[in-house]
Write an enzyme that holds these catalytic residues in place. Sequence first.
Site, PDB file in Angstrom:
ATOM      1  N   ASP A  89      11.584  -2.454   7.634  1.00  0.00           N
ATOM      2  CA  ASP A  89      10.970  -1.143   7.394  1.00  0.00           C
ATOM      3  C   ASP A  89      11.428  -0.194   8.504  1.00  0.00           C
ATOM      4  O   ASP A  89      11.224  -0.474   9.680  1.00  0.00           O
ATOM      5  CB  ASP A  89       9.444  -1.292   7.395  1.00  0.00           C
ATOM      6  N   ASP A 100      10.934   7.498   5.507  1.00  0.00           N
ATOM      7  CA  ASP A 100      10.331   6.165   5.616  1.00  0.00           C
ATOM      8  C   ASP A 100      10.886   5.330   4.467  1.00  0.00           C
ATOM      9  O   ASP A 100      10.747   5.723   3.308  1.00  0.00           O
ATOM     10  CB  ASP A 100       8.802   6.328   5.510  1.00  0.00           C
ATOM     11  N   HIS A 160       1.831   6.452   0.914  1.00  0.00           N
ATOM     12  CA  HIS A 160       1.075   7.428   1.702  1.00  0.00           C
ATOM     13  C   HIS A 160       1.812   8.749   1.778  1.00  0.00           C
ATOM     14  O   HIS A 160       3.044   8.786   1.676  1.00  0.00           O
ATOM     15  CB  HIS A 160       0.899   6.873   3.120  1.00  0.00           C
ATOM     16  N   HIS A 168       1.295   8.545   8.318  1.00  0.00           N
ATOM     17  CA  HIS A 168       0.348   8.249   7.235  1.00  0.00           C
ATOM     18  C   HIS A 168      -0.646   9.385   7.063  1.00  0.00           C
ATOM     19  O   HIS A 168      -1.508   9.588   7.906  1.00  0.00           O
ATOM     20  CB  HIS A 168      -0.408   6.946   7.516  1.00  0.00           C
ATOM     21  N   GLU A 193       5.438   2.407  -1.675  1.00  0.00           N
ATOM     22  CA  GLU A 193       5.879   1.115  -1.155  1.00  0.00           C
ATOM     23  C   GLU A 193       5.158  -0.057  -1.808  1.00  0.00           C
ATOM     24  O   GLU A 193       4.205  -0.575  -1.276  1.00  0.00           O
ATOM     25  CB  GLU A 193       5.784   1.047   0.364  1.00  0.00           C
ATOM     26  N   GLU A 285      10.583   0.348  -0.511  1.00  0.00           N
ATOM     27  CA  GLU A 285       9.974   1.649  -0.183  1.00  0.00           C
ATOM     28  C   GLU A 285      11.016   2.763  -0.174  1.00  0.00           C
ATOM     29  O   GLU A 285      12.133   2.575   0.307  1.00  0.00           O
ATOM     30  CB  GLU A 285       9.303   1.586   1.200  1.00  0.00           C
TER      31      GLU A 285
END
Length: 302
Positions: A89, A100, A160, A168, A193, A285
Amino acid sequence: MNVNEISKEDIDDLRKACKISSQALEYGKNLIKKDVYLFDIAESVDKKIINLGGEIAFPSQISMDDLAAHFCPTKNNNPILENQVVKLDVGAHINGFIGDNACTVDLSKENQELVKASRDALNNAIKIIKPGTTLGEIGKTIQETITGYGFAPVRNLSGHGLGKFQVHTSPTIPNYDNKDSTKLKQGDVFAIEPFATNGEGIVIETSNPGVFALANKKPVRDTTTRTILKHIEKYNGLPFAKSWLEKKFPSFKVNFALKRLSNAGIITEYPPLSEREKGIVSQAEHTILVEENKAIALTKND
Ligand code: MN
Ligand code: MN
């Protein structure tokens, strides 16, 4: 965050951050091989983000098997890769605008379907998104895709919103049909994700956190803790790795200060999250932008 509420320059920064995030993820993915130490991968990916012209939005996390997320290797807690299912990640930012993204590599060669389940869930979710799509519909698509493979979505992990210097924010993008009727709008930016598991689909916190974030700045008395807190403030409230501090300060001082700061509520700990039944977990993700009549993945390489 919604791109209609930020400047043209901010949108350029966001796009650039997402591109760097995806390039760094691709780079890191190719480092995931047997006999490699996790710490070396994490360091290389973090360096790659800088070399590509970005800044690190959060420490690269490499979580294996039943660990779903938040494992950050340190010099003293540095597993070697063998036959694990490995989630990577990665996040870069430019001026606080964050990309992200994450992927899974199956070194066991026995969990290919599990890897596909989370990846397909992500792709199927992206396909249904347009202005007006509800959060519950996204969750339903993710859930149906993953259960279609015979696995369970991890229900207490979610996508998120992303804000400036905030990894987040709202909304929460569910990985199951939670019936949330909140509708997406054109310009919304958020991370989706999906996590798939052959366990029950619930994660719990374990011990030995390697990643932290400043939560609530307060004065501290002892010199060591104060010096380390001063350093932590440079991360702009974004998550940081214990290993980063260990490059500047001796390990015992870092441990001491992190414990103090955590007990005082000044920093938040993010311990590794393990599947409750020790099921193997896969993750995919992307950072998503809602356009006029579809969604695009800003972290997709083309
Ligand atoms: Mn992520
Ligand atoms: Mn995320």
